[in-house]
Design an enzyme around this catalytic site. Structure first.
Site, PDB file in Angstrom:
ATOM      1  CG  ASP A  39      -0.164   0.103   2.547  1.00  0.00           C
ATOM      2  OD1 ASP A  39       0.980  -0.393   2.599  1.00  0.00           O
ATOM      3  OD2 ASP A  39      -0.676   0.686   3.513  1.00  0.00           O
ATOM      4  CG  HIS A  70      -1.361  -7.176  -1.748  1.00  0.00           C
ATOM      5  ND1 HIS A  70      -2.626  -7.255  -2.276  1.00  0.00           N
ATOM      6  CD2 HIS A  70      -1.382  -6.077  -0.951  1.00  0.00           C
ATOM      7  CE1 HIS A  70      -3.379  -6.279  -1.813  1.00  0.00           C
ATOM      8  NE2 HIS A  70      -2.644  -5.535  -1.010  1.00  0.00           N
ATOM      9  CG  ASP A  91       2.940 -15.916  -6.741  1.00  0.00           C
ATOM     10  OD1 ASP A  91       2.751 -14.711  -6.456  1.00  0.00           O
ATOM     11  OD2 ASP A  91       3.680 -16.282  -7.676  1.00  0.00           O
ATOM     12  CD  GLU A 106       0.681  -5.546   1.951  1.00  0.00           C
ATOM     13  OE1 GLU A 106      -0.237  -6.093   2.600  1.00  0.00           O
ATOM     14  OE2 GLU A 106       0.836  -4.312   1.897  1.00  0.00           O
TER      15      GLU A 106
END
Ligand code: G3I
Ligand code: 9MR
Ligand code: ZN
Length: 529
Positions: free
Chosen positions: A149, A460, A503, A512
């Site tokens: 993120d 991710h 994955d 992530e």
């Protein structure tokens, strides 16, 4: 189908211990094949041993006697391993790539094609941020995106830098690595320039008036899989927290000595920031610790126990500044409870190392207690290593969110015991944790993007998803038997804990990446490789 013969896919140095793990119950004939054809060693294995973390029987094949440089495969029964290298400098590239990740996570700046390559992006997150619940705005540009993120969180930042500082202390050659960043070639080593990028942002997260430190700056929620400049929602600075303020103090105190030789004014600024944060941290008592304020749903780094952060801060403050007060406060904590941890949640071990390495006077009884507790901790881990065919210090309950960080962290605990006792068994055990990350694991994958034969392809990580290509040099979270996302539930239900990994782009709980997972691995690599 992938083979069931697990090796370190990045490779081995000639003198390293080399163990392949074969998944099977009955003894097998095995051969070691060099350069495609030449059989350089053969034997018959022992029988399989049950492993409760994988729910499999596995057999260890030790081929440590192979010391000649070259490319090899192991064949056991009819199963082949992936090819791997034996060479002296086999870890250089991965080390550099793990380091360069931090540069690629830079926020508040344009990453040009020249330096950013496939992950080039325009300037991002450069608008003033709203202080939550007010009409005030503050400029807090800079620092690194935390993870997959685009949030920036103080707790995460502080432990990342702590681990990087320990990495440098254990392996000074990191100061010479050319990270190919815009600052390369200056007097300040690249790694310190990169760390400074994060420190400058952290300094902005401290409130000028009070010395308290804001917990994080993020948008209200997580954005789609877009490059960072397209996340244009309002930035929100979340309230002060005790964990952020204590970790900030510890990290700034640690940083001072690294920058003194290059930029005294910057070092002084950090010393002052550390002292101000330390002085107010205990006044930020929120019952239960930091939680997201209403309307914000990004990461919380929620932490019920805020004592270890204060413990760590006291120790670093003493190590950096030598004031009797800090010493006394740390010793008081120790006399109540010795704490451990090199992760974002538990940071006690950083405190222990600080106290044990300060050049200011220490209390021999306290030091002895710390050393004994650290060895005791490592002994518990050793027991787990002996019971796991992959030689890692994990039982079936240890595969939690970010398990690969705990793998690296445990390696550092084992290394601590090696430093204290001189007993090489701890060092050997620590090294096996790296082999696991590099591919000797039951997920049969090299957990660092861009490396190995069985690669992680769909991390991710928003820039990777937007560029449709996994950014190299990222340690991914790894198996999490808690099944904390829909993809993990779909792909891993019913699997043994050590195999709860998928994955998939959407599996944030297993696939992530974060800045503090990379730094934990770099710290361990610097200690034992
Ligand atoms: O500590 C408990 C342990 O006692 C228990 O046995 C175990 C069983 O599940 O759980 C442990 O807690 C877990 C904790 O991680 C351990 O570190 C929680 O279940 C788990 O939910 C928690 O996950 C954290 C996750 O955020 C969710 O809060 C990860 O550690 C943390 O790395 C991750 O951080 C996120 C940021 O919030 C946002 N940015 C991305 C980053 C990485 O995913
Ligand atoms: O991308 C987010 C990741 O960084 C966090 O670790 C994770 C847990 O907080 O959340 C991810 O965002 C997801 C959100 O929680 C739920 N909707 C889908 C988002 C992207 O997968
Ligand atoms: Zn950004």
């Amino acid at each position: 189908m992938k083979s069931k013969l697990y090796v370190n896919e990045i490779g081995y140095r000639p003198e390293d211990k080399k163990i392949a793990v074969y998944c099977g119950k009955e003894a097998v004939k095995y051969t070691i094949i060099k350069d495609g054809t030449e059989c350089v060693s053969e034997g018959v294995s022992g029988e399989g041993v049950y492993n409760s973390t994988t729910n499999d029987y596995e057999i260890k094949i030790d081929f440590s006697d192979i010391k000649e440089c070259g490319t090899y495969v192991v064949k056991a029964g009819e199963v082949f391993s992936v090819p791997f290298t034996v060479a002296e400098n086999v870890y250089e590239e991965v080390r550099k790539s793990l380091m360069r990740f931090f540069f690629l996570q830079r926020c508040g700046v344009e990453l040009t094609k020249e330096y950013g390559g496939d992950y080039a992006h325009k300037i991002c997150h450069n608008t003033p941020a709203r202080i939550y619940g007010t009409d005030m705005f503050k400029e807090v540009n800079g620092g690194w995106h935390d993870a997959g993120d685009y949030g920036r969180y103080i707790v995460a930042a502080a432990v990342t830098l702590a681990a990087l500082f320990h990495a440098i202390e254990n392996d000074e050659s990191l100061l010479k690595v050319d990270m190919q960043i815009p600052e390369s070639g200056k007097a300040m080593p690249d790694i310190l320039s990169e760390i400074r990028y994060e420190l400058e942002w952290m300094l902005k997260m401290q409130d000028e008036a009070t010395g308290k430190v804001y917990h994080k700056v993020t948008c209200a929620g997580f954005c789609d899989f877009i490059m960072p400049e397209y996340e244009t929602e309002e930035l929100i600075i979340c309230p002060f927290s005790l964990t952020a303020t204590a970790d900030f103090a510890a990290c700034m105190a640690m940083a001072v000595k690294f920058y003194e030789p290059y930029d005294k004014a910057f070092a002084d600024r950090m010393a002052d920031a550390a002292k101000r944060a330390y002085a107010v941290m205990r006044s930020i008592q929120v019952p239960g610790g930091f939680l997201n304020p209403e309307g914000v749903v990004t990461g919380t780094y929620e932490d019920k126990n805020e004592r270890d952060e204060q413990y760590w801060a006291a120790a670093e403050m003493y190590k950096a500044f030598g004031d009797e007060l800090y010493k006394k406060e740390f010793e008081d904590y120790v006399n109540q409870e010795i704490m451990h941890g090199y992760g974002w949640e538990d940071v006690g071990s950083f405190g222990n190392l600080a106290y044990l390495s300060t050049t200011y006077p220490t209390d021999e009884t306290v030091s002895r207690k710390l050393r004994e507790a650290m060895v005791e901790k490592a002994d518990l881990l050793m027991k787990k290593c002996e019971a796991n065919n992959f030689d890692i210090s994990f039982d079936e309950n240890d595969f939690i969110w970010g398990s690969n960080m705990y793998i690296a962290e445990n390696g550092s605990h084992l290394f601590d015991a090696y430093k204290i006792t001189g007993d090489e068994k701890y060092l050997e055990a620590a090294k096996e944790h790296i082999q696991y990350i590099f591919g000797k694991n039951p997920c049969n994958v090299c957990f660092i993007t861009g490396f190995g034969t069985n690669q992680v392809l769909e991390p991710h990580h928003r820039p990777s998803a937007a560029a449709k290509k996994a950014m190299p040099g990222m340690l991914i979270g790894g198996p999490d038997s808690g099944l904390h996302d829909p993809d993990a539930i779909r792909d891993c239900t019913g699997l043994a804990p050590a195999k709860c990994y998928t994955d998939k782009l959407l599996s944030y709980s297993t696939n992530e990446v974060t800045i503090y997972w990379n730094s934990a691995l770099l710290m361990l690599m610097a200690q034992v490789l």
